[in-house]
Design a protein around this motif. Structure first.
Motif, PDB file in Angstrom:
ATOM      1  N   UNK A 122      33.902 -28.301 -19.210  1.00  0.00           N
ATOM      2  CA  UNK A 122      35.281 -28.552 -18.678  1.00  0.00           C
ATOM      3  C   UNK A 122      36.358 -28.054 -19.405  1.00  0.00           C
ATOM      4  N   UNK A 123      36.125 -27.947 -20.772  1.00  0.00           N
ATOM      5  CA  UNK A 123      37.226 -27.507 -21.707  1.00  0.00           C
ATOM      6  C   UNK A 123      37.319 -25.993 -21.476  1.00  0.00           C
ATOM      7  N   UNK A 124      36.156 -25.002 -21.764  1.00  0.00           N
ATOM      8  CA  UNK A 124      36.619 -23.689 -21.868  1.00  0.00           C
ATOM      9  C   UNK A 124      36.046 -23.053 -20.589  1.00  0.00           C
ATOM     10  N   UNK A 125      35.353 -23.639 -19.714  1.00  0.00           N
ATOM     11  CA  UNK A 125      34.868 -23.013 -18.539  1.00  0.00           C
ATOM     12  C   UNK A 125      33.607 -22.378 -18.571  1.00  0.00           C
ATOM     13  N   UNK A 154      28.550 -31.234 -15.827  1.00  0.00           N
ATOM     14  CA  UNK A 154      29.641 -31.070 -16.611  1.00  0.00           C
ATOM     15  C   UNK A 154      29.963 -31.653 -17.906  1.00  0.00           C
ATOM     16  N   UNK A 155      30.638 -31.170 -18.773  1.00  0.00           N
ATOM     17  CA  UNK A 155      30.895 -31.847 -19.962  1.00  0.00           C
ATOM     18  C   UNK A 155      31.627 -31.034 -20.986  1.00  0.00           C
ATOM     19  N   UNK A 156      31.625 -31.617 -22.352  1.00  0.00           N
ATOM     20  CA  UNK A 156      32.407 -30.889 -23.307  1.00  0.00           C
ATOM     21  C   UNK A 156      31.435 -30.284 -24.057  1.00  0.00           C
ATOM     22  N   UNK A 184      26.630 -31.383 -25.959  1.00  0.00           N
ATOM     23  CA  UNK A 184      27.720 -31.554 -24.864  1.00  0.00           C
ATOM     24  C   UNK A 184      28.059 -33.178 -24.870  1.00  0.00           C
ATOM     25  N   UNK A 185      29.226 -33.442 -24.591  1.00  0.00           N
ATOM     26  CA  UNK A 185      29.663 -34.747 -24.671  1.00  0.00           C
ATOM     27  C   UNK A 185      30.242 -35.154 -23.203  1.00  0.00           C
ATOM     28  N   UNK A 186      30.303 -36.368 -22.650  1.00  0.00           N
ATOM     29  CA  UNK A 186      30.782 -36.821 -21.575  1.00  0.00           C
ATOM     30  C   UNK A 186      30.164 -36.140 -20.439  1.00  0.00           C
ATOM     31  N   UNK A 187      28.924 -35.986 -20.358  1.00  0.00           N
ATOM     32  CA  UNK A 187      28.337 -35.449 -19.385  1.00  0.00           C
ATOM     33  C   UNK A 187      28.204 -36.285 -17.948  1.00  0.00           C
ATOM     34  N   UNK A 188      28.585 -35.408 -16.949  1.00  0.00           N
ATOM     35  CA  UNK A 188      28.404 -35.973 -15.562  1.00  0.00           C
ATOM     36  C   UNK A 188      27.884 -34.884 -14.911  1.00  0.00           C
TER      37      UNK A 188
END
Lengths: 146, 146
Positions: free
Chosen positions: B101-104, B138-140, A128-132
């Motif tokens: 956060x892209x596909x849920x 949360x991430x991609x 996963x990228x851009x994790x928050x």
DNA sequence: ATACCTGCAAAGTCTTTGCCTTAGG
DNA sequence: CCTAAGGCAAAGACTTTGCAGGTAT
């Protein structure tokens, strides 16, 4: 359903029966569905996943979940309000929150957030990228616990 | 508004202007309100807290927040869906989640949860009782970041 | 037999969109 | 001027409630 899960199911139902709830097909099936789930589910998802024999209306699922929540068998994720919440995203300024399930008050946690290491680890292991992240504690504030 | 906050405000607006957004009273006031807030706010709360001079319709606040979120100036808390989510509350069985956060998609985090110590500490220092928590990353996901 | 439970349908609440007017650059 | 932004109102989505009939105990 595995013997362990079967046991969990029965123990939950026994607990509810002791509080006066009746053992119905709907109740059993909602709990089974939640036991089998590998992630939190919405009302609609629960209704859809229920065995066709025991499937029940979303309104009924709603009322069952309401009771399960009171009995602390189930929890509802999120801010416990219908509305969405927004906050400013200061990079240097991450905050965790403490929410009272009695009065709904929301306060910031001043202590340092302990999940940075896990977040970095996840970024490496999952791709996963851009994790928050979002960390919210729920409980009864001193006023409400009186 | 303090000089530091004033600076934050202006730097955010400059960033947005560079993406083609116009500096309007509504935009300025929404950001000010979020800077001043000590906790996440709902659309209705933001609209109410705005200076009467610059107050704008909830629909407008909604559209402003939409843009702020895309620009990563603001984040939305919760499961990012309209519906509520429920999970079984096994005491021995707490789970954290990883949400794309892209596909849920929602998956469980297998690593041990690192917030137990903080939770106990909060219980002592704040007087809150029956603390539980919710930790969501949360991430991609790899697919969506391609 | 009695109270709780259920389904259906309606009401409520917050989000999201369309359209036309207003105003920033 | 040109186009993004704002207000109002309507459409949507999910939750919540009322009521009449069904069911566990």
């Amino acid at each position: 359903m595995s013997p362990t899960n079967q046991q969990t199911l029965e123990s939950i139902i026994a607990q509810l029966r002791s509080k006066g709830m009746r053992k119905t097909a709907g109740l059993t099936s909602v709990i089974e569905t939640l036991i089998d789930a590998d992630r939190p589910l919405t009302i609609a998802e629960i209704s859809e996943r229920m065995d066709s024999a025991a499937r029940c209306d979303p309104a009924t699922v709603y009322r069952i979940l309401e009771k399960l929540e009171k009995a602390r068998v189930v929890r509802k994720l999120g801010m416990h309000e219908r509305a969405m919440y927004f906050e400013l995203l200061h990079r240097e300024n991450h905050h965790d929150y403490l929410l009272c399930t009695g009065c709904g008050s929301i306060t910031q946690v001043s202590a340092a957030c302990p999940v940075g290491a896990l977040e970095r680890q996840l970024q490496e292991t999952t791709g996963f990228t851009n994790l928050t992240h979002e960390l919210v504690f729920y409980g009864m504030c001193p006023k409400c616990s009186q």
